[in-house]
Design an enzyme around this catalytic site. Structure first.
Site, short mmCIF file in Angstrom:
data_model
loop_
_atom_site.label_atom_id
_atom_site.label_comp_id
_atom_site.label_asym_id
_atom_site.label_seq_id
_atom_site.Cartn_x
_atom_site.Cartn_y
_atom_site.Cartn_z
CG HIS A 1 -1.05 4.14 4.36
ND1 HIS A 1 -1.67 3.81 5.53
CD2 HIS A 1 -0.56 2.97 3.86
CE1 HIS A 1 -1.57 2.50 5.74
NE2 HIS A 1 -0.90 1.97 4.74
CB CYS B 1 -0.96 0.00 1.18
SG CYS B 1 -0.18 -0.46 2.75
#
Lengths: 346, 346
Positions: free
Chosen positions: A250, A130
């Protein structure tokens, strides 16, 4: 006649699998059948897909008969156990775990960066980590225009990257602290590691376990995967990966050095404004910059705080944010499936 | 006869002032009298100091008669208003705001780094910014041994740096999100700026307002104060300052380049292990590294995750954590007072 596809999702009840199923509802390619697979524990649960009830089945080697595209997101050991069965049944596996990412025969693909790598697949395609995906998606237009010598990244990663148990721990621990109650950390930073620490109202500089060189696996994934996706083993990449008390989204503080001289911030901003899958949110005079809460639930990679380094004329800093379950996982996997079909590879 | 000191604290009810008063209870030098000063709003409140009740008084120009050491931490405008009055009354001002830090006549001091600068004071001494203090305290031993060419830092900063209102907003907003209730951000990222964003379960890449060069004041404080404290205008320093949902304890992901060749990680670890005010917590095999929750309430600067850059032989990464209200503010101010007395400057 337009081809129609049988799509399997392995890990259908997980944090990422749930997102994959939602995204499959709206894909552009025809779906003739879905198989939602899980461990024995979750088998028998029911989901609704495009208005019809689908019963989740236990994944077995025979689950993949007739499957065209198998999306795996149930942990590396499940991928190692069943991916070859899926391939043997004729499916193309798109694997969201780290099991095969660095295998030389497995393309590691972010469709905005290296879709051509899909043509070399031998049955298994890997979805990158990710934190890597959002960084390379944002940096690719800059690299294509000006070259890229160096990346130094510090991450601010959400707990959902560690799954549903991690989300629950952050929530219950936050509530315990706010209520002045006792709590015992049991999941973060890494469920399978020896020690666990408070994640609520804290920041932990450990994601995944440590390797022999004192970097974590997460940090080495960012280093090695970036070099593989960008086909540049000589690029300097360093990462510090940190878990913070965010549920989804994130963020990354990224420093880069470009090859070319005299690149302007406004030129980088213009590139990012027009880059596929990237949204520039960068206007400091009006406090415009991306953040996790503003990016969660969206498919794009958001970039802001683009500015020149104060000392190095080839150096730039920026802030890159994306939903780690979408572009960082489920959406990138779906995009790989769409790209396979668009390129008529499947 | 040992000299005994009259100490004033301006901003006695604030997040930092409260810590200053607690720390004054245990200082090594004799205190003959304390004056706890505040705005008119908080005047009249009572505190206990060394077992005796002290009434907080409104700060006025005459509050400083007889004061030897005046600790200011009530915001830059209060320092600008009263610091000269304190000096006129013969006090030495130790100012925790940014009002005078970059003034050429004002020493900017971290006692582990540049205590000798105190000798040049002209009445006012500035306490550096919290995020700067912990970084330079950790880097000073490395710089002294090997030279230091470059610093790139990304911060993970606690909300208590923005005061008690920010702490309350994080707590009430976290509770609202956990309870599924509505909330309206009103304090973070910067109370006086135009827009406010969610800080609970989020990360905001803005601390203080933006400057004309698209860096924030907080980032430029780290750049300019580091150069001033280390007396090296040519050092390359770049910062990205980020607020995260932590109440107390700033963390920093720091990349440095040293001047000397062939420096080993074990040598840097040994330096830090023996450095004043620094605690090395660095053993990845046993998941030993500092974090905000483990560092809050302690006076030292904690360093872990020391490792070599993977590409640059002179490059190192590390993780630096400290209590932003203690070493980052109140404790550094008290240390300055202690150093003034030890050096017989006062």
């Amino acid at each position: 006649m337009t081809k129609s596809y049988h799509v399997a999702v392995v890990g259908a009840t997980g944090a990422v699998g749930t997102q994959m199923i939602q995204l499959l509802e709206d894909v552009t390619f025809p779906i003739k059948e879905v198989s939602f697979l899980s461990s024995a524990r979750s088998a028998g649960k029911k989901l609704t897909f495009r208005g019809e009830e689908v019963v989740i089945k236990e994944a077995t080697p025979d689950s993949f008969a007739g499957v065209d595209i198998a999306l795996f997101s149930a942990g590396g050991s499940i991928s190692e156990r069943f991916a070859k069965d899926a391939v043997a049944h004729g499916a193309i596996v798109i694997d969201n775990t780290s099991a095969f990412r660095m295998h030389p025969d497995v393309p590691l693909v972010v469709p905005e960066v290296n879709p051509e790598a899909l043509r070399d697949h031998k049955g298994i395609i890997a979805n990158p980590n990710c934190s890597t995906i959002q960084m390379v998606a944002a940096l690719q237009p800059i690299r294509a225009a000006y070259g890229l010598n160096r990346i130094i990244v510090s991450t601010y990663q959400a707990v959902s990257g560690s799954g549903i148990q991690a989300i629950e721990e952050l929530q219950t621990q936050s509530q315990a602290i706010l209520s002045g109650e006792e709590f015992t950390p049991a999941v973060m930073p890494v469920k399978g590691d020896k020690k666990h620490f408070q994640i609520a109202f804290n920041a932990l500089p450990q994601i995944d376990v440590f390797t022999d060189n004192d970097y974590t696996y997460e940090e080495m994934k960012m280093v090695n995967e970036t070099k593989k996706i960008m086909s540049d083993a000589s690029m300097k990449v360093a990462a510090t990966c940190v878990r913070i008390p965010v549920i989804t989204g994130h963020s990354e503080s990224v420093y880069i050095e470009v090859e070319q001289d005299n690149v302007k911030v406004s030129e980088i901003q213009e590139l990012l404004r027009n880059a596929p899958g990237v949204v520039l949110e960068d206007d400091t005079a009006n406090q415009v910059y991306p953040h996790a809460a503003s990016s969660a639930g969206k498919k794009e990679v958001f970039v802001g705080r683009v500015r020149h380094d104060l000392d190095d004329s080839k150096g730039f800093h920026m802030w890159i944010v994306s939903d780690n379950l979408l572009k960082g996982a489920a959406w990138n996997s779906i995009q790989i499936a769409e790209s396979l079909i668009e390129q008529e590879i499947i």
